[in-house]
Design a protein around this motif. Structure first.
Motif, PDB file in Angstrom:
ATOM      1  N   LEU A  18      22.371  89.715  10.745  1.00 35.21           N
ATOM      2  CA  LEU A  18      22.569  90.365   9.313  1.00 35.21           C
ATOM      3  C   LEU A  18      23.161  89.286   8.656  1.00 35.21           C
ATOM      4  O   LEU A  18      23.229  88.154   8.917  1.00 35.21           O
ATOM      5  CB  LEU A  18      23.947  91.020   8.464  1.00 35.21           C
ATOM      6  N   THR A  19      21.251  88.998   8.454  1.00 38.94           N
ATOM      7  CA  THR A  19      20.890  87.976   7.191  1.00 38.94           C
ATOM      8  C   THR A  19      22.040  87.272   5.866  1.00 38.94           C
ATOM      9  O   THR A  19      22.312  88.556   4.817  1.00 38.94           O
ATOM     10  CB  THR A  19      19.877  87.651   7.371  1.00 38.94           C
ATOM     11  N   LYS A  20      22.296  86.249   4.882  1.00 38.17           N
ATOM     12  CA  LYS A  20      22.679  86.591   4.197  1.00 38.17           C
ATOM     13  C   LYS A  20      21.446  86.700   3.196  1.00 38.17           C
ATOM     14  O   LYS A  20      22.215  87.598   2.218  1.00 38.17           O
ATOM     15  CB  LYS A  20      22.902  85.038   3.688  1.00 38.17           C
ATOM     16  N   ALA A  21      20.140  86.246   3.059  1.00 43.43           N
ATOM     17  CA  ALA A  21      19.258  87.016   2.057  1.00 43.43           C
ATOM     18  C   ALA A  21      19.370  87.897   1.902  1.00 43.43           C
ATOM     19  O   ALA A  21      19.118  89.034   0.634  1.00 43.43           O
ATOM     20  CB  ALA A  21      18.047  85.882   2.464  1.00 43.43           C
ATOM     21  N   TYR A  22      19.060  89.155   3.405  1.00 44.47           N
ATOM     22  CA  TYR A  22      19.160  90.660   3.137  1.00 44.47           C
ATOM     23  C   TYR A  22      20.517  91.229   2.913  1.00 44.47           C
ATOM     24  O   TYR A  22      20.302  91.815   1.824  1.00 44.47           O
ATOM     25  CB  TYR A  22      19.040  90.996   4.178  1.00 44.47           C
ATOM     26  N   LEU A  23      22.014  90.350   3.151  1.00 47.36           N
ATOM     27  CA  LEU A  23      23.216  90.881   2.787  1.00 47.36           C
ATOM     28  C   LEU A  23      22.958  90.899   0.656  1.00 47.36           C
ATOM     29  O   LEU A  23      23.318  91.465   0.186  1.00 47.36           O
ATOM     30  CB  LEU A  23      24.039  89.949   3.043  1.00 47.36           C
ATOM     31  N   ILE A  28      22.774  93.857  -4.528  1.00 47.14           N
ATOM     32  CA  ILE A  28      22.502  94.663  -6.002  1.00 47.14           C
ATOM     33  C   ILE A  28      21.244  95.573  -6.013  1.00 47.14           C
ATOM     34  O   ILE A  28      21.148  95.726  -7.240  1.00 47.14           O
ATOM     35  CB  ILE A  28      21.438  93.101  -6.081  1.00 47.14           C
ATOM     36  N   SER A  29      21.347  96.316  -4.734  1.00 51.78           N
ATOM     37  CA  SER A  29      20.500  97.404  -4.767  1.00 51.78           C
ATOM     38  C   SER A  29      21.349  98.657  -5.416  1.00 51.78           C
ATOM     39  O   SER A  29      22.061  98.615  -5.261  1.00 51.78           O
ATOM     40  CB  SER A  29      20.045  97.945  -3.308  1.00 51.78           C
ATOM     41  N   LYS A  30      20.099  99.737  -5.622  1.00 50.50           N
ATOM     42  CA  LYS A  30      20.907 100.993  -5.978  1.00 50.50           C
ATOM     43  C   LYS A  30      22.245 101.699  -4.910  1.00 50.50           C
ATOM     44  O   LYS A  30      23.039 102.386  -5.283  1.00 50.50           O
ATOM     45  CB  LYS A  30      20.401 102.053  -6.308  1.00 50.50           C
ATOM     46  N   ALA A  31      21.550 101.852  -3.745  1.00 52.24           N
ATOM     47  CA  ALA A  31      22.097 101.980  -2.448  1.00 52.24           C
ATOM     48  C   ALA A  31      23.984 101.305  -2.251  1.00 52.24           C
ATOM     49  O   ALA A  31      24.976 101.949  -2.269  1.00 52.24           O
ATOM     50  CB  ALA A  31      21.526 101.908  -1.411  1.00 52.24           C
TER      51      ALA A  31
END
Length: 122
Positions: A18-23, A28-31
């Motif tokens: 898991l990348t920091k950028a993706y996390l 901040i996503s609706k999910a």
């Protein structure tokens, strides 16, 4: 949302795969935020802590796809930020122009005697 982390601060450290950028973008996503809403506890002050965080679900695509998603979203968010800045600048200019026109109308520098306001529509 009004959640207060009762541990003071929650630090997210991505594990392998898991990348920091993706996390960073996922939280901040609706999910993610929808899950936070589901886990909020408390009647007046909502608590959300590590126990709740461990129960959250996150979709984890392959690393290459995470990098591509993060790069795409960073570009789009940067574009949106630039557009918001331009809109703010335009709003400031329009406010200045509005004040100047009102000042000129009030001080008589603009002749409004021939002004015919548009008819109101229902």
């Amino acid at each position: 949302m009004g959640a207060i982390p009762y541990t003071g601060l929650i630090i997210l450290r991505p594990k392998t795969g898991l990348t920091k950028a993706y996390l960073r973008l996922f939280v901040i996503s609706k999910a993610f935020l929808g899950q936070v809403e589901d886990y909020l506890k408390g009647s007046t002050i909502h608590h959300f802590g590590p126990t709740h965080l461990r129960q959250m679900l996150i979709s984890v695509p392959p690393l290459a796809e995470q990098h591509a998603i993060a790069a795409f979203l960073d570009r789009k968010l940067s574009q949106i930020d630039r557009q918001i800045a331009l809109i703010d600048q335009l709003d400031d200019l329009l406010q200045q122009q509005r004040k100047a026109i009102i000042h000129e109308a009030v001080t008589g520098k603009i002749d409004l005697s021939a002004y015919d306001p548009p008819a109101e529509t229902a």
